[in-house]
Design a protein around this motif. Sequence first.
Motif, short mmCIF file in Angstrom:
data_model
loop_
_atom_site.label_atom_id
_atom_site.label_comp_id
_atom_site.label_asym_id
_atom_site.label_seq_id
_atom_site.Cartn_x
_atom_site.Cartn_y
_atom_site.Cartn_z
N VAL A 32 43.46 -57.32 -123.47
CA VAL A 32 42.20 -56.78 -122.99
C VAL A 32 41.34 -56.47 -124.20
O VAL A 32 41.76 -55.77 -125.12
CB VAL A 32 42.42 -55.52 -122.14
N ASP A 33 40.10 -57.00 -124.23
CA ASP A 33 39.26 -56.90 -125.41
C ASP A 33 38.81 -55.47 -125.71
O ASP A 33 38.88 -55.00 -126.84
CB ASP A 33 38.03 -57.79 -125.25
N ARG A 34 38.33 -54.77 -124.67
CA ARG A 34 37.85 -53.41 -124.90
C ARG A 34 38.97 -52.43 -124.63
O ARG A 34 39.60 -52.45 -123.58
CB ARG A 34 36.65 -53.12 -123.97
N THR A 35 39.20 -51.54 -125.59
CA THR A 35 40.34 -50.64 -125.48
C THR A 35 40.20 -49.65 -124.32
O THR A 35 41.19 -49.18 -123.77
CB THR A 35 40.54 -49.84 -126.78
N ASP A 36 38.94 -49.34 -123.93
CA ASP A 36 38.77 -48.45 -122.79
C ASP A 36 38.79 -49.23 -121.48
O ASP A 36 38.81 -48.65 -120.40
CB ASP A 36 37.48 -47.64 -122.88
N GLY A 37 38.80 -50.56 -121.57
CA GLY A 37 38.95 -51.41 -120.41
C GLY A 37 37.71 -51.55 -119.56
O GLY A 37 37.74 -52.16 -118.51
N THR A 38 36.58 -51.00 -119.99
CA THR A 38 35.43 -51.00 -119.08
C THR A 38 34.13 -51.28 -119.79
O THR A 38 33.96 -51.02 -120.97
CB THR A 38 35.28 -49.64 -118.37
N SER A 39 33.21 -51.80 -119.03
CA SER A 39 31.81 -51.91 -119.43
C SER A 39 31.00 -51.90 -118.15
O SER A 39 31.08 -52.84 -117.37
CB SER A 39 31.57 -53.20 -120.22
N CYS A 40 30.25 -50.84 -117.92
CA CYS A 40 29.53 -50.68 -116.66
C CYS A 40 28.03 -50.69 -116.88
O CYS A 40 27.52 -50.02 -117.79
CB CYS A 40 29.93 -49.38 -115.97
N GLY A 41 27.32 -51.45 -116.03
CA GLY A 41 25.88 -51.40 -115.99
C GLY A 41 25.44 -50.72 -114.72
O GLY A 41 26.21 -49.99 -114.08
N SER A 42 24.21 -50.98 -114.29
CA SER A 42 23.70 -50.30 -113.10
C SER A 42 24.33 -50.83 -111.82
O SER A 42 24.44 -50.09 -110.84
CB SER A 42 22.18 -50.47 -113.02
N GLY A 43 24.76 -52.08 -111.81
CA GLY A 43 25.30 -52.65 -110.59
C GLY A 43 26.63 -53.34 -110.73
O GLY A 43 27.16 -53.88 -109.76
N VAL A 44 27.21 -53.35 -111.93
CA VAL A 44 28.46 -54.08 -112.14
C VAL A 44 29.25 -53.44 -113.27
O VAL A 44 28.69 -52.93 -114.23
CB VAL A 44 28.17 -55.57 -112.46
N CYS A 45 30.57 -53.42 -113.12
CA CYS A 45 31.49 -53.07 -114.19
C CYS A 45 32.35 -54.30 -114.46
O CYS A 45 32.60 -55.10 -113.55
CB CYS A 45 32.40 -51.90 -113.80
N ASP A 46 32.82 -54.45 -115.70
CA ASP A 46 33.65 -55.62 -115.96
C ASP A 46 34.77 -55.29 -116.94
O ASP A 46 34.71 -54.33 -117.70
CB ASP A 46 32.82 -56.80 -116.48
N VAL A 47 35.79 -56.12 -116.88
CA VAL A 47 36.92 -56.08 -117.80
C VAL A 47 37.03 -57.47 -118.41
O VAL A 47 36.98 -58.48 -117.69
CB VAL A 47 38.23 -55.73 -117.07
N SER A 48 37.15 -57.55 -119.73
CA SER A 48 37.21 -58.83 -120.42
C SER A 48 38.59 -59.02 -121.04
O SER A 48 39.10 -58.13 -121.72
CB SER A 48 36.13 -58.91 -121.51
N VAL A 49 39.20 -60.17 -120.78
CA VAL A 49 40.55 -60.47 -121.26
C VAL A 49 40.51 -61.76 -122.08
O VAL A 49 39.96 -62.77 -121.63
CB VAL A 49 41.54 -60.66 -120.09
N SER A 50 41.06 -61.72 -123.30
CA SER A 50 41.16 -62.90 -124.15
C SER A 50 42.53 -63.53 -123.98
O SER A 50 43.55 -62.84 -123.98
CB SER A 50 40.93 -62.53 -125.62
N VAL A 51 42.55 -64.85 -123.85
CA VAL A 51 43.80 -65.58 -123.67
C VAL A 51 43.92 -66.63 -124.77
O VAL A 51 42.99 -67.42 -124.98
CB VAL A 51 43.86 -66.25 -122.28
N ARG A 52 45.06 -66.64 -125.45
CA ARG A 52 45.34 -67.61 -126.51
C ARG A 52 46.66 -68.29 -126.23
O ARG A 52 47.46 -67.82 -125.42
CB ARG A 52 45.41 -66.91 -127.87
N SER A 53 46.88 -69.36 -126.94
CA SER A 53 48.17 -70.04 -126.84
C SER A 53 49.18 -69.35 -127.75
O SER A 53 48.86 -68.96 -128.88
CB SER A 53 48.03 -71.50 -127.24
N GLY A 54 50.40 -69.20 -127.25
CA GLY A 54 51.47 -68.66 -128.08
C GLY A 54 52.36 -69.73 -128.64
O GLY A 54 53.33 -69.44 -129.35
N SER A 55 52.01 -70.99 -128.35
CA SER A 55 52.88 -72.09 -128.80
C SER A 55 52.09 -73.26 -129.36
O SER A 55 52.55 -74.39 -129.34
CB SER A 55 53.74 -72.57 -127.62
N GLY A 56 50.88 -72.99 -129.86
CA GLY A 56 50.11 -74.01 -130.53
C GLY A 56 49.35 -74.97 -129.64
O GLY A 56 48.86 -76.01 -130.11
N GLN A 57 49.19 -74.66 -128.38
CA GLN A 57 48.44 -75.53 -127.48
C GLN A 57 46.95 -75.47 -127.81
O GLN A 57 46.44 -74.43 -128.20
CB GLN A 57 48.66 -75.13 -126.03
#
Length: 238
Positions: free
Chosen positions: A152-177
Amino acid sequence: MEIAAPALRETPPGAHPRPVTLIVGCAALPALAWLLGARTRRVGWIVGLALVGWLATLILLVAVFPRAGAEAVLGSLLGAALIVAVGHAVEDRRVGGTTPVRGAGLRRFSMASAIGVTGVCAPLVILGLNTDPFIPSADELLPVPAGLVASVDRTDGTSCGSGVCDVSVSVRSGSGQPVGEVQRLVRDHLSARGWRLDDDGRSCRPAGWLLDRRTTCVDVRQNAALVRVTIEGHRAFA
């Protein structure tokens, strides 16, 4: 290897309580008034246990079907009022229509609280659920398939605006793909969980059933090093 997401808050600051809290809190007043004002021990405990059993059933429903939160809250309100009303009717038939002075006030209060809580809380709960954005769960994506690493990119897990909150997750390869293969695996993984991604890697679906009209969206983006999945919780009314 997978990296577990940090604990995420389920409601933003100032938002409404979780459905389980509302289920218990809204039905507690009529239930307590009933137990104190019941005219007979046997009917009193039977109705009291019926209230507890009904609330436990709704809490289990929310645990199994999280999208049913609004319906469960409304069900707790209506169910508590109905059970208390039936309890009074049964006692009147068993004991007689004359209410002892000692219990008259509590009996009236139990019915008034059951009706009042239902009439006041139900519209407020439904309105509140639909007018506020919500922090979605990273579990819409996690855990990722074997061979991928997610954080999870943001350590607090959140980013909220006036009408939406979001959580951002980064995904990488662990085997060189390559990143393109990681993106394909992530898209397939989300598709297997019921998300219908368009060509741009975006998909939205209702967060609830009939009463909760908010929306959850996922957005899959690729850059040179990783794949970023943004999970959004939109309020119902723009």
